[in-house]
Design a protein around this motif. Structure first.
Motif, short mmCIF file in Angstrom:
data_model
loop_
_atom_site.label_atom_id
_atom_site.label_comp_id
_atom_site.label_asym_id
_atom_site.label_seq_id
_atom_site.Cartn_x
_atom_site.Cartn_y
_atom_site.Cartn_z
N LEU A 2 5.87 -4.48 -7.51
CA LEU A 2 4.80 -3.70 -8.15
C LEU A 2 3.50 -4.50 -8.21
O LEU A 2 2.41 -3.94 -8.06
CB LEU A 2 5.23 -3.28 -9.56
CG LEU A 2 6.34 -2.23 -9.62
CD1 LEU A 2 6.79 -2.02 -11.05
CD2 LEU A 2 5.86 -0.91 -9.01
N LYS A 3 3.62 -5.80 -8.40
CA LYS A 3 2.44 -6.66 -8.45
C LYS A 3 1.72 -6.66 -7.11
O LYS A 3 0.49 -6.82 -7.04
CB LYS A 3 2.86 -8.09 -8.82
CG LYS A 3 1.70 -9.03 -9.06
CD LYS A 3 2.21 -10.40 -9.50
CE LYS A 3 1.04 -11.35 -9.75
NZ LYS A 3 1.52 -12.69 -10.19
N ASP B 268 1.55 -4.06 -5.16
CA ASP B 268 1.23 -2.65 -4.85
C ASP B 268 2.24 -2.00 -3.92
O ASP B 268 1.89 -1.16 -3.08
CB ASP B 268 -0.18 -2.55 -4.24
CG ASP B 268 -1.26 -2.97 -5.22
OD1 ASP B 268 -1.09 -2.73 -6.42
OD2 ASP B 268 -2.26 -3.56 -4.78
N TYR B 269 3.51 -2.38 -4.06
CA TYR B 269 4.58 -1.71 -3.31
C TYR B 269 4.64 -0.27 -3.82
O TYR B 269 4.59 -0.04 -5.02
CB TYR B 269 5.90 -2.41 -3.58
CG TYR B 269 6.98 -2.18 -2.56
CD1 TYR B 269 7.16 -3.05 -1.50
CD2 TYR B 269 7.84 -1.10 -2.67
CE1 TYR B 269 8.16 -2.86 -0.56
CE2 TYR B 269 8.85 -0.89 -1.74
CZ TYR B 269 9.01 -1.77 -0.69
OH TYR B 269 10.00 -1.56 0.22
#
Length: 286
Positions: A34-35, A37-38
């Motif tokens: 998530l970090k 930007d998945y």
């Protein structure tokens, strides 16, 4: 070969992470993805697979369902992408703090650091960068494998570096090759017995493909191309991404591949043949 010049040395540290996919913390994987930007919806679907209950089976006996907290299932769709998310931060910091003498190559959990230059500067670059990488691996709840090796211009230098890493609590051993990590050529680029035997076998395979291709029609041309690119070429190029390939050997390999693909017809441009049959990117590596 470059380091054969006086006063210059070459060192490669080949790092391997122990039980990499099995040891990945799924919460850490999700946070790292998530970090970076998945795509959240894709990540959610993939985590459903990796977080699903698992069972152990031995013959007719089956265990109760086990809820995993670790482990990305290797071989599943997206497994490599999720694994790279975890290693991104580690490698990013290592890249940013590496010296100008040092190059870094990574294949998911296998990392090669190579430095070339004067002895004192090479030692400093290898030790500092290796320490940064090892700390990053530990902070990701992973463990460096004891299969990690140091290959240098001479064995005494490799032993010295391995000893200094050991004093820092970093597992690595001096070696002339690393067959467990796909590297079985010795220092100074001289191929060992296994490498020489493998190269000879690849050449023999290409000759057989060449003989078969003469009797093939145009419709079967793709068969010879597949035989060369999926069998003989990987066999001949095994470990060359680390140690490279001598110009003479590269020229012979390109000629052999071209003959195997096209039946050895004369008057053909080898560069054009490889580009058309293998594609521009692939033929550059042939």
């Amino acid at each position: 070969q470059q380091a054969a010049f006086p006063a210059l040395v070459s060192v490669s540290t080949l790092w391997d992470i122990k039980a990499f996919y099995v040891s990945l913390d799924l919460e850490l994987v999700a946070r790292a993805a998530l970090k970076l930007d998945y795509p959240p919806h894709v990540l959610g679907l993939e985590l459903v697979i990796h977080m699903a209950p698992r069972i152990l089976r031995e013959g007719p006996d089956v265990s109760e369902a086990i809820q995993p907290g670790l482990s990305v299932l290797a071989g599943t769709r997206g497994a490599n992408d999720l694994a790279r998310c975890v290693l991104f931060t580690v490698l990013q910091e290592t890249y940013e703090r590496r010296g100008a003498l040092l190059s870094i190559f990574s294949w998911v959990d296998d990392v090669n650091m190579r430095a070339f230059g004067f002895l004192a500067k090479v030692k400093q670059a290898i030790l500092e960068t290796g320490t940064i990488f090892a700390k990053g691996v530990r902070s990701s709840k992973l463990t460096l494998s004891t299969k990690s090796v140091c290959i240098a211009t001479n064995k005494s230098l490799a032993n010295e570096l391995a000893k200094e890493f050991k004093q820092l609590g970093i597992p690595i051993k001096a070696a002339g090759s690393a067959p467990d990590l796909g590297i079985d050529r010795g220092s100074r680029g001289a191929p060992g017995k296994r490498a020489a035997k493998r190269t000879k076998a690849a050449a023999a395979r290409l000759k057989k493909i060449h003989r078969w291709s003469r009797g093939f029609s145009a419709k079967l041309k793709g068969v010879t191309r597949n035989l060369a690119t999926t069998g003989a070429m990987p066999q001949a190029l095994y470990d060359t991404k680390v140690f490279g390939l001598a110009p003479t050997a590269l020229k012979r390999l390109r000629t052999a591949v071209g003959a195997a693909i096209d039946g050895g017809k004369k008057g053909r441009c080898l560069q054009t043949l490889l580009a058309l049959e293998l594609g521009w990117s692939d033929q550059a590596h042939a």
